[in-house]
Write an enzyme that holds these catalytic residues in place. Structure first.
Site, PDB file in Angstrom:
ATOM      1  N   SER A 428       0.831  -1.208   0.000  1.00 13.10           N
ATOM      2  CA  SER A 428       0.000   0.000   0.000  1.00 13.10           C
ATOM      3  C   SER A 428       0.862   1.253   0.000  1.00 13.10           C
ATOM      4  O   SER A 428       0.360   2.343  -0.204  1.00 13.10           O
ATOM      5  CB  SER A 428      -0.934   0.004   1.200  1.00 13.10           C
ATOM      6  OG  SER A 428      -0.197  -0.114   2.376  1.00 13.10           O
ATOM      7  N   HIS A 449      -3.126  -2.879  -5.700  1.00 14.33           N
ATOM      8  CA  HIS A 449      -3.419  -2.455  -4.330  1.00 14.33           C
ATOM      9  C   HIS A 449      -4.916  -2.551  -4.044  1.00 14.33           C
ATOM     10  O   HIS A 449      -5.703  -1.780  -4.566  1.00 14.33           O
ATOM     11  CB  HIS A 449      -2.902  -1.019  -4.126  1.00 14.33           C
ATOM     12  CG  HIS A 449      -3.142  -0.501  -2.752  1.00 14.33           C
ATOM     13  ND1 HIS A 449      -3.332   0.820  -2.475  1.00 14.33           N
ATOM     14  CD2 HIS A 449      -3.241  -1.156  -1.563  1.00 14.33           C
ATOM     15  CE1 HIS A 449      -3.538   0.963  -1.187  1.00 14.33           C
ATOM     16  NE2 HIS A 449      -3.494  -0.218  -0.605  1.00 14.33           N
ATOM     17  N   GLU A 461      -6.435  -0.213  -6.924  1.00  8.34           N
ATOM     18  CA  GLU A 461      -5.476   0.791  -7.378  1.00  8.34           C
ATOM     19  C   GLU A 461      -4.382   0.046  -8.134  1.00  8.34           C
ATOM     20  O   GLU A 461      -3.659  -0.766  -7.561  1.00  8.34           O
ATOM     21  CB  GLU A 461      -4.923   1.513  -6.147  1.00  8.34           C
ATOM     22  CG  GLU A 461      -4.236   2.811  -6.437  1.00  8.34           C
ATOM     23  CD  GLU A 461      -3.825   3.540  -5.145  1.00  8.34           C
ATOM     24  OE1 GLU A 461      -3.561   2.877  -4.121  1.00  8.34           O
ATOM     25  OE2 GLU A 461      -3.770   4.779  -5.166  1.00  8.34           O
ATOM     26  N   ASN A 499      -3.630   6.386  -0.486  1.00  4.99           N
ATOM     27  CA  ASN A 499      -3.036   6.585   0.838  1.00  4.99           C
ATOM     28  C   ASN A 499      -2.307   7.921   0.923  1.00  4.99           C
ATOM     29  O   ASN A 499      -2.281   8.565   1.966  1.00  4.99           O
ATOM     30  CB  ASN A 499      -2.079   5.439   1.175  1.00  4.99           C
ATOM     31  CG  ASN A 499      -2.857   4.209   1.617  1.00  4.99           C
ATOM     32  OD1 ASN A 499      -4.068   4.274   1.793  1.00  4.99           O
ATOM     33  ND2 ASN A 499      -2.179   3.094   1.762  1.00  4.99           N
TER      34      ASN A 499
END
Ligand SMILES: C[C@H](O)CC(=O)SCCNC(=O)CCNC(=O)[C@H](O)C(C)(C)COP(=O)(O)OP(=O)(O)OC[C@H]1O[C@@H](n2cnc3c(N)ncnc32)[C@H](O)[C@@H]1OP(=O)(O)O
Length: 726
Positions: A428, A449, A461, A499
């Site tokens: 991540s 991800h 992702e 993130n």
């Protein structure tokens, strides 16, 4: 110059006296203004011709209609098209011309009849459908209301309670269920559809079958008192579930008027409300989300090269923890055979057990049969070594976030997997170039991800490096679609898009709490704004402090100038409070996972304040909810601007989708960049600038925001120069 028409409706009159009108507007035969005008003129012709006894409406290429052409709403919102007078389509065409006609009509439904498509079909005098057809009114999902008579005809065909359920959830029903509900008159195989509809239409014309005008039916409606109770319940529930949305309540109002004052009054109310809802900001946002979601699979230089996705026949997953088992679940649920690898028997058993538990929970909820459960589980095999990796087409590594461990795994994968195999990592935060450093397979290394729980969360992702081949991206986009995820392709950097954008969100919340803002007030304000849970408090508790600290470390290392180092979490962790898993974090949790505020939290905040040498700030201790939202989300906008300016995302709309599907940003606000533009770059820039002067670098607006903000230019406008890293 006149613009090219968008779709058409054609008419063919058969020797049997049936005029077949076909809706043609690929790919879903949406009802554009052109299609609707054609439908009207065809209908008028059919009614005036002596050789036409009855009419059948159908859609080209196995799809009846996906509803009104959604881009038409956008044209009206932008002012590039004048809205037709309220009721022109729903009353003048669909009700007075079509349903009230002297010749009967039958809808022949294959594939789908959604929104305006179903509403058109409901105005016909009967509906014949194929078994696979889906019928529904998903308008509320788009911020509009059923506006072609659906608020009036659906309750009259299927009953009020079922109609409200279908409208409020936006969920379609299959043909058989539609049949038992009274929405569909007969279900026939696709090859027989058109003939069955023709015969039915003639039968109505010759009075062998009933001639039913749905809008005049009352037999399925409950008595008025009961209807009012049902509507009151629906309104209360809607107010609770969607407090920031106006259009669902407006829709219920149209239904209610129809029941209380009759369907004509209901149609008029529906027409009026339809013309009003298009102008709502939430509607503009939801329509933006509809097209942006479909836009994520259009990646310039990748998906426009004519590459065909390769078939992925078998996938291996390394690591059976929470993420690995969730990914395995998502894959087997879409019929991919999966090998799950772990380091020892105990971990392997646990990993396989997690997948089993994920599926069993669906069985318990009645969403999966025992037979399907067994069939799905049979696609999963466990392994303790790489021998079984010799014929896999894709590997997804999902071990803990440890660079050297991942480097070793990728070096091993290169030895055991076939040359064509895609080597994906579910990291991540970690830079993929570092992960693949010890291999010569840079062109087939990619990030996949997933978000936890991976079998539930809708976002995938897809992270590409400068070396990842276009073919590998196309392959992963295809897998993403097959496992029903919304994929967003982004570039490689610490934290990638989601993130990275949302890290400042928890950081800002910590910053405020250390200076005196009540953490529970922050959670409340953010939940009211529309996030599924409060920022740091509930979110940090849910993911656990271990993960929160590991993520923070990555960011502190990579972006030291703009990370806020708070001691609240480490101090709690020292006391074995690590979030929901330990039943103590920012909240206390009972055995049913119900959270309640903890008065002891104050102690940790005060200690953190003194360890960090931070002072209580009386201004921050008294923030309004609006100020809380601004101070937690403007830093997110700032980071999203950096991500966009660096070319990590190809378009701003991809960041909107990433935030909505990865973090639960409210879709009716259109996504982070769309929302920012609705506020205005100038204001956001001025606020961040003010806070950075008062509180330091964490809030400092980036160059991109400063540049656009100083001119008041939209943040989501494409970059002037192609600076994309992709
Ligand atoms: C007045 C009325 O009451 C108002 C209405 O009718 S509003 C419209 C109601 N209808 C809907 O909400 C249905 C929306 N569409 C969908 O849910 C899905 O597209 C679908 C189930 C029809 C098909 O799904 P799927 O096969 O996966 O294809 P999907 O990728 O979503 O769509 C294919 C293309 O059709 C377009 N499309 C789908 N429905 C459309 C519509 N109603 N209007 C315009 N375009 C539409 C998509 O934008 C996409 O375009 P692209 O290829 O350029 O990206």
């Amino acid at each position: 110059m006149a613009s090219r028409p968008k779709g058409k409706a054609t008419m063919e009159v058969g020797g049997d006296g049936v005029a077949v009108i076909t809706l043609i507007n690929p790919p879903v035969n949406s009802l554009s203004f052109d299609v609707l005008e054609n439908l009207k003129s065809n209908y008028e012709e059919a009614l005036s011709r002596n050789d036409v006894k009855a009419i059948v409406i159908t859609g080209a290429k196995g799809r009846f209609s996906g509803g009104f052409d959604i881009s038409g709403f956008g044209d009206i919102q932008k002012g590039t098209r004048k809205a037709p007078k309220p009721g022109y389509i729903s009353i003048d065409i669909i009700t007075d011309l079509l349903e009230a006609a002297k010749k009967p009509s039958v809808a022949a439904i294959d594939g789908l009849a959604l929104g305006g498509g179903l509403e058109l079909a409901m105005a016909c005098h009967a509906r014949i459908s194929t078994p696979g057809a889906q019928l529904g009114l998903p308008e509320l999902q788009l911020g509009v209301i059923p506006g072609f008579g659906g608020t009036q005809r659906l309750p009259r065909l299927v009953g009020l309670t079922k109609a409200l359920e279908m409208i409020l959830t936006s969920k379609p029903v299959k043909a058989e269920q539609g049949h038992s509900l009274g929405l569909v008159d007969a279900v026939v195989p696709p090859a027989e559809l058109l003939n069955a509809a023709r015969r039915w239409a003639l039968d109505i014309a010759e009075r062998r079958k009933p001639w039913v005008s749905s809008v005049l039916k009352t037999d399925k409606l409950p008595p008025l008192g009961e209807a009012r109770e049902i509507l009151k319940f629906a309104k209360d529930q809607t107010r609770r579930q969607a407090p920031n949305l106006k259009h669902p309540l407006m829709c219920l109002e149209a239904v209610e008027v129809g029941i209380v004052s009759g369907s004509r009054a209901g149609l008029e109310k529906e027409a009026l409300i339809s013309s009003q809802v298009v102008k709502l900001d939430t509607t503009k946002s939801l329509i933006h989300v509809f097209f942006s979601q479909r836009g994520t699979t259009k990646v310039p230089g990748v998906t426009d090269r004519g590459l065909v996705p390769r078939k992925i026949k078998k996938v291996a997953i390394i690591g059976g923890g929470l993420m690995g088992s969730g990914i395995a679940t998502a894959l087997i649920l879409s019929n991919y055979p999966v090998i799950l690898k772990e380091v020892n028997e105990k971990f392997l058993e646990a990993g396989l057990g997690r997948v089993k538990a994920n599926l069993q929970s669906s069985v318990k909820k009645g969403r999966m049969s025992q037979e399907k459960f067994e069939k799905t589980m049979s696609l999963l095999k466990g392994s303790l070594d790489y021998e079984s990796f010799r014929d896999v087409d894709m590997v997804i590594e999902a071990v803990i976030e440890n660079i050297s461990l991942k480097q070793k795994i990728f070096a091993d994968l290169e030895k055991y997997c076939p040359q064509h195999c895609i080597l994906a990592s579910n990291t991540s935060t970690i830079d993929l170039n570092k992960i693949g450093e010890r291999t010569k397979s840079q062109d087939r290394i990619i990030g996949a991800h997933f978000f936890s729980p991976a079998h539930v969360m809708p976002l995938l992702e897809i992270v590409r490096t400068n070396h990842t081949s276009a073919q590998v991206i196309v392959d992963l986009l295809d897998v993403g679609k097959k496992i029903k995820k919304t994929p967003v392709v982004v570039g490689n950097c610490t934290g990638f898009a989601v993130n990275r954008m949302f890290f400042p969100y928890t950081q800002a919340a910590m910053f405020l709490v250390e200076r005196g803002t009540d953490p529970y007030l922050i959670d409340k304000a953010v939940s009211k704004f529309g996030m599924p849970m409060g920022p740091f408090s509930r979110l940090c508790d849910l993911v656990g402090f271990g993960v929160a600290i590991a993520t923070a470390t990555q960011f502190i290392e990579n972006f030291p100038e703009r990370t806020n180092k708070s001691m609240i979490i480490p101090l709690m962790q020292e006391d074995k409070r690590a979030g929901e898993a330990t039943r103590k974090g920012f909240y206390l949790y009972d055995e049913k996972r119900k959270a309640k505020p903890d008065p002891e939290l104050k102690k940790y905040i005060e200690k953190a304040r003194s360890v960090s040498g931070v002072n209580l700030d009386p201004k921050l201790a008294k923030l309004s909810e609006k100020e809380i939202i601004e101070m937690t989300f403007f830093p997110v906008v700032n980071e999203a601007c950096r991500v966009f300016a660096e070319g990590i995302a190809v378009k701003a709309a991809d960041l909107d989708i990433a935030g909505i599907f990865g973090m639960g940003f409210p879709p009716y606000r259109g996504g982070i960049m769309f929302w920012a533009d609705s506020i205005g770059s100038k204001y956001i820039y001025s606020k961040l600038d003010e806070w950075s002067k008062a509180y330091g670098g964490f809030f400092k607006p980036c160059d991109f925001l400063a540049e656009r903000g100083s001119k008041g230019a939209p943040l989501s406008a494409p970059l002037e120069q192609a600076r994309s890293r992709l």
